[in-house]
Design a protein around this motif. Structure first.
Motif, PDB file in Angstrom:
ATOM      1  N   ILE A   1       0.847  -1.208   0.000  1.00  6.46           N
ATOM      2  CA  ILE A   1       0.000   0.000   0.000  1.00  6.46           C
ATOM      3  C   ILE A   1       0.879   1.252   0.000  1.00  6.46           C
ATOM      4  CG2 ILE A   1      -1.677   1.329   1.365  1.00  6.46           C
ATOM      5  CD1 ILE A   1      -2.791  -1.406   2.364  1.00  6.46           C
ATOM      6  N   LEU A   2       1.883   1.245   0.873  1.00  5.65           N
ATOM      7  CA  LEU A   2       2.771   2.412   0.956  1.00  5.65           C
ATOM      8  C   LEU A   2       3.480   2.646  -0.372  1.00  5.65           C
ATOM      9  CD1 LEU A   2       4.364   1.879   4.508  1.00  5.65           C
ATOM     10  CD2 LEU A   2       2.691   3.607   3.874  1.00  5.65           C
ATOM     11  N   ARG A   3       3.915   1.554  -1.016  1.00  6.40           N
ATOM     12  CA  ARG A   3       4.629   1.669  -2.284  1.00  6.40           C
ATOM     13  C   ARG A   3       3.714   2.226  -3.381  1.00  6.40           C
ATOM     14  NH1 ARG A   3       7.150   3.271  -5.419  1.00  6.40           N
ATOM     15  NH2 ARG A   3       8.587   2.348  -6.948  1.00  6.40           N
ATOM     16  N   LEU A   4       2.460   1.728  -3.401  1.00  7.22           N
ATOM     17  CA  LEU A   4       1.507   2.202  -4.425  1.00  7.22           C
ATOM     18  C   LEU A   4       1.225   3.697  -4.250  1.00  7.22           C
ATOM     19  CD1 LEU A   4      -1.100  -0.696  -4.561  1.00  7.22           C
ATOM     20  CD2 LEU A   4       0.389   0.030  -6.415  1.00  7.22           C
ATOM     21  N   LEU A   5       1.093   4.103  -2.981  1.00  3.56           N
ATOM     22  CA  LEU A   5       0.776   5.511  -2.723  1.00  3.56           C
ATOM     23  C   LEU A   5       1.985   6.429  -2.907  1.00  3.56           C
ATOM     24  CD1 LEU A   5      -1.565   5.061   0.357  1.00  3.56           C
ATOM     25  CD2 LEU A   5      -2.218   6.046  -1.832  1.00  3.56           C
ATOM     26  N   GLU A   6       3.168   5.827  -2.879  1.00  2.00           N
ATOM     27  CA  GLU A   6       4.399   6.598  -3.060  1.00  2.00           C
ATOM     28  C   GLU A   6       4.413   7.261  -4.438  1.00  2.00           C
ATOM     29  OE1 GLU A   6       7.807   4.088  -2.483  1.00  2.00           O
ATOM     30  OE2 GLU A   6       9.040   5.775  -1.863  1.00  2.00           O
ATOM     31  N   GLY A   7       3.874   6.545  -5.418  1.00  2.89           N
ATOM     32  CA  GLY A   7       3.927   7.053  -6.785  1.00  2.89           C
ATOM     33  C   GLY A   7       2.708   7.867  -7.190  1.00  2.89           C
ATOM     34  N   ARG A   8       1.748   8.010  -6.260  1.00  2.00           N
ATOM     35  CA  ARG A   8       0.517   8.729  -6.617  1.00  2.00           C
ATOM     36  C   ARG A   8       0.152   9.746  -5.558  1.00  2.00           C
ATOM     37  NH1 ARG A   8       0.733   4.029  -8.181  1.00  2.00           N
ATOM     38  NH2 ARG A   8       0.151   3.357 -10.268  1.00  2.00           N
ATOM     39  N   GLU A   9      -0.641  10.710  -5.986  1.00  2.00           N
ATOM     40  CA  GLU A   9      -1.058  11.738  -5.040  1.00  2.00           C
ATOM     41  C   GLU A   9      -2.011  11.150  -3.994  1.00  2.00           C
ATOM     42  OE1 GLU A   9      -3.347  15.941  -5.103  1.00  2.00           O
ATOM     43  OE2 GLU A   9      -2.469  15.294  -7.020  1.00  2.00           O
ATOM     44  N   ARG A  10      -3.005  10.365  -4.476  1.00  2.00           N
ATOM     45  CA  ARG A  10      -3.977   9.753  -3.564  1.00  2.00           C
ATOM     46  C   ARG A  10      -4.673   8.590  -4.269  1.00  2.00           C
ATOM     47  NH1 ARG A  10      -9.043  14.040  -3.526  1.00  2.00           N
ATOM     48  NH2 ARG A  10      -9.562  13.739  -5.709  1.00  2.00           N
ATOM     49  N   MET A  11      -5.185   7.654  -3.477  1.00  2.00           N
ATOM     50  CA  MET A  11      -5.917   6.508  -4.039  1.00  2.00           C
ATOM     51  C   MET A  11      -7.051   6.132  -3.097  1.00  2.00           C
ATOM     52  SD  MET A  11      -2.916   3.920  -5.338  1.00  2.00           S
ATOM     53  CE  MET A  11      -3.717   2.934  -6.591  1.00  2.00           C
ATOM     54  N   TYR A  12      -8.094   5.507  -3.626  1.00  2.00           N
ATOM     55  CA  TYR A  12      -9.171   5.010  -2.762  1.00  2.00           C
ATOM     56  C   TYR A  12      -9.153   3.478  -2.774  1.00  2.00           C
ATOM     57  CZ  TYR A  12     -11.856   4.806  -7.175  1.00  2.00           C
ATOM     58  OH  TYR A  12     -12.278   4.557  -8.463  1.00  2.00           O
ATOM     59  N   GLY A  13      -9.896   2.882  -1.834  1.00  5.79           N
ATOM     60  CA  GLY A  13      -9.818   1.442  -1.616  1.00  5.79           C
ATOM     61  C   GLY A  13      -9.940   0.585  -2.858  1.00  5.79           C
ATOM     62  N   TYR A  14     -11.002   0.786  -3.609  1.00  5.64           N
ATOM     63  CA  TYR A  14     -11.248  -0.030  -4.793  1.00  5.64           C
ATOM     64  C   TYR A  14     -10.107   0.118  -5.802  1.00  5.64           C
ATOM     65  CZ  TYR A  14     -13.471  -1.765  -9.032  1.00  5.64           C
ATOM     66  OH  TYR A  14     -13.743  -2.462 -10.183  1.00  5.64           O
TER      67      TYR A  14
ATOM     68  N   GLN B   1     -14.381  12.893  -0.475  1.00  8.10           N
ATOM     69  CA  GLN B   1     -14.925  13.726  -1.543  1.00  8.10           C
ATOM     70  C   GLN B   1     -16.185  13.055  -2.095  1.00  8.10           C
ATOM     71  OE1 GLN B   1     -11.846  14.583  -4.340  1.00  8.10           O
ATOM     72  NE2 GLN B   1     -13.148  15.876  -5.601  1.00  8.10           N
ATOM     73  N   VAL B   2     -17.187  13.844  -2.423  1.00 10.78           N
ATOM     74  CA  VAL B   2     -18.407  13.253  -2.986  1.00 10.78           C
ATOM     75  C   VAL B   2     -18.200  13.029  -4.486  1.00 10.78           C
ATOM     76  CG1 VAL B   2     -20.894  13.552  -3.357  1.00 10.78           C
ATOM     77  CG2 VAL B   2     -19.852  14.309  -1.216  1.00 10.78           C
ATOM     78  N   VAL B   3     -18.279  11.750  -4.897  1.00 11.01           N
ATOM     79  CA  VAL B   3     -18.086  11.369  -6.304  1.00 11.01           C
ATOM     80  C   VAL B   3     -19.275  10.499  -6.730  1.00 11.01           C
ATOM     81  CG1 VAL B   3     -16.581  10.111  -7.914  1.00 11.01           C
ATOM     82  CG2 VAL B   3     -15.566  11.356  -6.023  1.00 11.01           C
ATOM     83  N   ASP B   4     -19.901  10.836  -7.819  1.00  9.48           N
ATOM     84  CA  ASP B   4     -21.052  10.074  -8.339  1.00  9.48           C
ATOM     85  C   ASP B   4     -22.136   9.861  -7.278  1.00  9.48           C
ATOM     86  OD1 ASP B   4     -19.634   9.897 -10.699  1.00  9.48           O
ATOM     87  OD2 ASP B   4     -18.775   7.933 -10.222  1.00  9.48           O
ATOM     88  N   GLY B   5     -22.374  10.855  -6.472  1.00 12.28           N
ATOM     89  CA  GLY B   5     -23.447  10.795  -5.484  1.00 12.28           C
ATOM     90  C   GLY B   5     -23.122  10.065  -4.198  1.00 12.28           C
ATOM     91  N   ARG B   6     -21.869   9.665  -4.027  1.00 17.34           N
ATOM     92  CA  ARG B   6     -21.506   8.964  -2.785  1.00 17.34           C
ATOM     93  C   ARG B   6     -20.148   9.458  -2.287  1.00 17.34           C
ATOM     94  NH1 ARG B   6     -21.289   5.062  -7.196  1.00 17.34           N
ATOM     95  NH2 ARG B   6     -19.129   4.417  -7.528  1.00 17.34           N
ATOM     96  N   ALA B   7     -19.954   9.272  -0.971  1.00 14.18           N
ATOM     97  CA  ALA B   7     -18.694   9.753  -0.372  1.00 14.18           C
ATOM     98  C   ALA B   7     -17.564   8.781  -0.704  1.00 14.18           C
ATOM     99  CB  ALA B   7     -18.862   9.864   1.128  1.00 14.18           C
ATOM    100  N   ARG B   8     -16.466   9.330  -1.179  1.00 11.63           N
ATOM    101  CA  ARG B   8     -15.307   8.484  -1.503  1.00 11.63           C
ATOM    102  C   ARG B   8     -14.127   8.932  -0.650  1.00 11.63           C
ATOM    103  NH1 ARG B   8     -14.460   7.211  -7.562  1.00 11.63           N
ATOM    104  NH2 ARG B   8     -16.042   5.683  -6.962  1.00 11.63           N
ATOM    105  N   LYS B   9     -13.528   7.954   0.036  1.00 16.93           N
ATOM    106  CA  LYS B   9     -12.419   8.272   0.941  1.00 16.93           C
ATOM    107  C   LYS B   9     -11.091   8.016   0.234  1.00 16.93           C
ATOM    108  CE  LYS B   9     -11.124   7.237   5.736  1.00 16.93           C
ATOM    109  NZ  LYS B   9     -11.467   6.375   6.885  1.00 16.93           N
ATOM    110  N   TYR B  10     -10.315   9.062   0.078  1.00 12.58           N
ATOM    111  CA  TYR B  10      -9.012   8.950  -0.580  1.00 12.58           C
ATOM    112  C   TYR B  10      -7.904   8.892   0.469  1.00 12.58           C
ATOM    113  CZ  TYR B  10     -11.121  10.196  -5.073  1.00 12.58           C
ATOM    114  OH  TYR B  10     -11.869  10.207  -6.226  1.00 12.58           O
ATOM    115  N   TYR B  11      -6.928   8.041   0.208  1.00 12.06           N
ATOM    116  CA  TYR B  11      -5.783   7.916   1.110  1.00 12.06           C
ATOM    117  C   TYR B  11      -4.543   8.482   0.432  1.00 12.06           C
ATOM    118  CZ  TYR B  11      -8.656   4.656   3.777  1.00 12.06           C
ATOM    119  OH  TYR B  11      -9.653   4.098   4.516  1.00 12.06           O
TER     120      TYR B  11
END
Lengths: 114, 223
Positions: free
Chosen positions: A18-31, A70-80
């Motif tokens: 998880i840490l490695r994936l997020l290292e290369g990106r600004e933010r990501m959500y669970g799915y 952030q609200v995306v497509d009518g639902r709350a999306r949690k970004y890490y």
């Protein structure tokens, strides 16, 4: 992780992944994380939600991840995303795991005569 | 394919009824995951009902989902305990102890000047104050049982029993003091002890109010 032979092997390395994936990106959500792992390993490795979210929550509690909803497509999306501590920790943990895998390889490739 | 509001409500109900997901942060996060999985299946030509069944299966069904909530509860409760300990430590410092001791001395000196019945009535009032605060917190948190704050309430409720015990002990002190030959001295000492103990309990009860005010959203911001 769903693939049975991998599940135990991957258990300890999930947080590093998880840490490695997020290292290369600004933010990501669970799915997105589950899909990225699936894509990178050509479907060989799948992360179940039951393993992913506890790992994300633990990293968040440790202060390595920060969240933003952030609200995306009518639902709350949690970004890490990684905190500053998380960024430093990611480098260290990835190096640690790489060194461990290198050593593991040496042992696994040992010739029977030796 | 994007889901409609009704379809999202249907999925939310699934999570609440079939997996007993009740805390909003977990519910919202899982709903997004469940909805995204459903959309992916619908993109392959499935109907909403069929796609949601497949998505539910992918999500680990009820049992797997409940584990996520259990883990979340344990995680938040650990944070609550850590934060509460920090708050309590910040309260119980020498100024608080010095003030409490001074109030205790003041009570000892003032009690002989007040009629006994008034003193006893006042002491009961003081003894009940910390418990009243915790009961108020409990009532307030019942109004939002699905938020992270409900977990603060659970912590407060555990400690409420300790407060009730303290009230009973203090009451016994008071009862035993009445009718004693050296009633005045007993009442002075008991009043002083009761007030000192209650001031400390009061600080402890107030620490829960601060905990509640922080709302445990310090790690999350709404964009």
């Amino acid at each position: 992780m769903s693939t049975a032979p991998n599940s135990q092997l991957l258990k300890g390395s999930l947080s590093v992944m998880i840490l490695r994936l997020l290292e290369g990106r600004e933010r990501m959500y669970g799915y997105e994380i589950t899909q990225k792992v699936k894509e990178l390993t050509a479907g060989e490795m799948t992360i179940t939600e039951g393993a992913l979210y506890p790992a994300l929550h633990k990293l968040e509690a440790e202060g390595l991840l920060t969240t933003e909803t952030q609200v995306v497509d009518g639902r709350a999306r949690k970004y890490y995303s990684l905190t500053k501590t998380g960024q430093t920790e990611a480098v260290g943990r990835v190096a640690e795991l790489t060194a461990f895998l290198d050593n593991l390889n040496l042992v696994l490739n040992l010739k029977p005569s030796l | 394919m994007l889901l409609t509001t009704d379809q999202l409500t249907y999925l939310r109900t699934d999570l609440q009824r079939l997996a007993d997901i009740k805390y909003d942060p977990v519910l919202n996060e899982l709903l997004d995951h469940y909805a995204t999985l459903t959309e992916q299946h619908m993109d392959t030509g499935m109907s909403f009902k069929e796609a949601s069944k497949w998505a539910w299966n992918d999500l680990g069904q009820g049992e797997g989902i409940q584990k996520i909530q259990d883990d979340y509860i344990a995680n938040v409760q650990q944070q609550i305990r850590c934060r509460h300990l920090t708050i309590v430590k910040s309260y119980f410092r020498w100024p608080a102890f010095l003030t409490t001791a001074l109030v205790g001395v003041l009570v000892y000196l003032v009690v002989p000047l007040i009629p006994t019945d008034y003193v006893i009535a006042l002491l009961y009032l003081i003894v009940l104050t910390p418990t009243a605060i915790l009961l108020w917190l409990e009532r307030k948190l019942r109004q939002e049982p699905t938020s992270q704050q409900a977990l603060v309430f659970e912590n407060a409720a555990k400690h409420r029993n300790q407060h009730v015990n303290a009230v009973i002990i203090s009451s016994n002190f008071l009862i035993t003091s009445i009718g004693n030959e050296s009633r005045q001295t007993f009442l002075q000492v008991h009043s002083m002890i009761t007030v000192v103990v209650c001031m400390l309990l009061l600080l402890y009860a107030i620490s829960f109010i601060q905990l509640l005010k922080e709302r445990f959203d310090f790690r999350t911001t709404i964009a």
